[in-house]
Design a protein around this motif. Sequence first.
Motif, PDB file in Angstrom:
ATOM      1  N   HIS A  44     -29.020 -44.124 -15.457  1.00 26.83           N
ATOM      2  CA  HIS A  44     -30.307 -44.555 -16.006  1.00 26.83           C
ATOM      3  C   HIS A  44     -30.189 -45.886 -16.732  1.00 26.83           C
ATOM      4  O   HIS A  44     -30.940 -46.830 -16.474  1.00 26.83           O
ATOM      5  N   ARG A  45     -29.205 -45.979 -17.619  1.00 28.07           N
ATOM      6  CA  ARG A  45     -29.087 -47.213 -18.421  1.00 28.07           C
ATOM      7  C   ARG A  45     -28.488 -48.355 -17.618  1.00 28.07           C
ATOM      8  O   ARG A  45     -28.852 -49.524 -17.810  1.00 28.07           O
ATOM      9  N   LEU A  46     -27.538 -48.060 -16.726  1.00 31.41           N
ATOM     10  CA  LEU A  46     -26.964 -49.133 -15.914  1.00 31.41           C
ATOM     11  C   LEU A  46     -28.021 -49.758 -15.010  1.00 31.41           C
ATOM     12  O   LEU A  46     -27.952 -50.942 -14.669  1.00 31.41           O
ATOM     13  N   ALA A  47     -29.012 -48.972 -14.611  1.00 26.46           N
ATOM     14  CA  ALA A  47     -30.092 -49.505 -13.774  1.00 26.46           C
ATOM     15  C   ALA A  47     -31.105 -50.300 -14.589  1.00 26.46           C
ATOM     16  O   ALA A  47     -31.704 -51.251 -14.079  1.00 26.46           O
ATOM     17  N   ASP A  78     -30.608 -51.813 -17.856  1.00 27.31           N
ATOM     18  CA  ASP A  78     -30.127 -52.902 -18.715  1.00 27.31           C
ATOM     19  C   ASP A  78     -29.616 -54.045 -17.861  1.00 27.31           C
ATOM     20  O   ASP A  78     -28.590 -53.897 -17.175  1.00 27.31           O
ATOM     21  N   PRO A  79     -30.269 -55.206 -17.878  1.00 25.79           N
ATOM     22  CA  PRO A  79     -29.835 -56.316 -17.013  1.00 25.79           C
ATOM     23  C   PRO A  79     -28.385 -56.714 -17.216  1.00 25.79           C
ATOM     24  O   PRO A  79     -27.677 -57.038 -16.264  1.00 25.79           O
ATOM     25  N   GLY A  80     -27.929 -56.663 -18.453  1.00 25.63           N
ATOM     26  CA  GLY A  80     -26.554 -57.068 -18.722  1.00 25.63           C
ATOM     27  C   GLY A  80     -25.532 -56.092 -18.195  1.00 25.63           C
ATOM     28  O   GLY A  80     -24.350 -56.407 -18.120  1.00 25.63           O
ATOM     29  N   ASP A  81     -25.981 -54.896 -17.814  1.00 26.65           N
ATOM     30  CA  ASP A  81     -25.055 -53.873 -17.335  1.00 26.65           C
ATOM     31  C   ASP A  81     -25.042 -53.748 -15.822  1.00 26.65           C
ATOM     32  O   ASP A  81     -24.341 -52.897 -15.274  1.00 26.65           O
ATOM     33  N   LYS A  82     -25.820 -54.533 -15.136  1.00 21.89           N
ATOM     34  CA  LYS A  82     -25.870 -54.416 -13.677  1.00 21.89           C
ATOM     35  C   LYS A  82     -24.543 -54.856 -13.069  1.00 21.89           C
ATOM     36  O   LYS A  82     -23.988 -55.891 -13.422  1.00 21.89           O
TER      37      LYS A  82
END
Length: 334
Positions: free
Chosen positions: A242-245, A247-251
């Motif tokens: 959920h968060r990796l999708a 948060d732009p910095g986590d892509k």
Amino acid sequence: MLEETERRHVMRKIALEEAVAVPGQEKLVPGGSESFEFQAMMPVYDRLVDLTEERLRHMDATGIEISVLSVTSPGTQGLPADTDAAATVTQWNDYVATAISEHRDRLACFAALPMRDPDAAITELRRYVTDLGCPGALVNGYDDGTGTPLYYDAPQYLDFWHTAEELGVPLYIHPRSAPPDHVTTYNGYPQLDGAAWGFHVETAEHILRLILSGLFDTAPRLQIILGHMGEILPWWAWRLDHRLALDPGDKLPLARTVTEYLQQNFYITTSGFFHTPALEYAVGVLGPDRVLYSVDYPYESCEEAGTWLDKADLPDDLLRKIAFDNAARLLKLG
């Protein structure tokens, strides 16, 4: 269903997180007698170094047809810097293989590996799989014999991972205590550093490093085993995706989601986690073919683990997969 479970006989089982110790190994534990690993080993030391007699009695009493043994944590990952890790690992592996040689129908062993030297780890893995017929290997987390923790997402381990993939054998990543510079949040609460919490957080973070590094895109057939119902990851997989999708910095340029990697590249075991609701949830995340039975003997009780699974209020066909069939297929046993 409850009447069926009350009538259910002891199921045949394969257990594959079952610890042993090579005599004298305790003298090499980093941190000495003050370390969590040393203090955990000592109350069960006699059972750790007894590879056959009492171990087989517990297996017989609880339906374990085959136990896959492995050198207890921190094992070869904690060998001091001045130790010849490759030579020590070979000696330990040969010791275990010889000790169980008369019980090959009941006992197998995962190879220990000198992970601080990736080339030596490749050599020992090949030797143990091809010459001695072992079903895989087990490492106790990161290697810190050089003074700096080595995690296996580092580029120098890529050939090692491709070798495991080529050989078609799984690698079991077992916990160990967090490195000293990672445990500031445990100060004053030593109970958090070990098997109740810190073991599992440390291992989960190591696995996430492997996933996020893209390892399983370059080695898509590689298989990893995790104990303790997946070291937290089945419960946190949705949140990670959920968060990796979002948060732009986590892509990251990964081919699949964390959940999908868990479903395709990982197996988990019930070692030390004898709780039916947790088992149901883990099966729901990974699927019924990716969960394996284990005890974590002698740190845990074969009787408690076996009674729990034999009486679990779950379908018989699912329990047979978990108890025996999945491990037999993965490890080519039975």
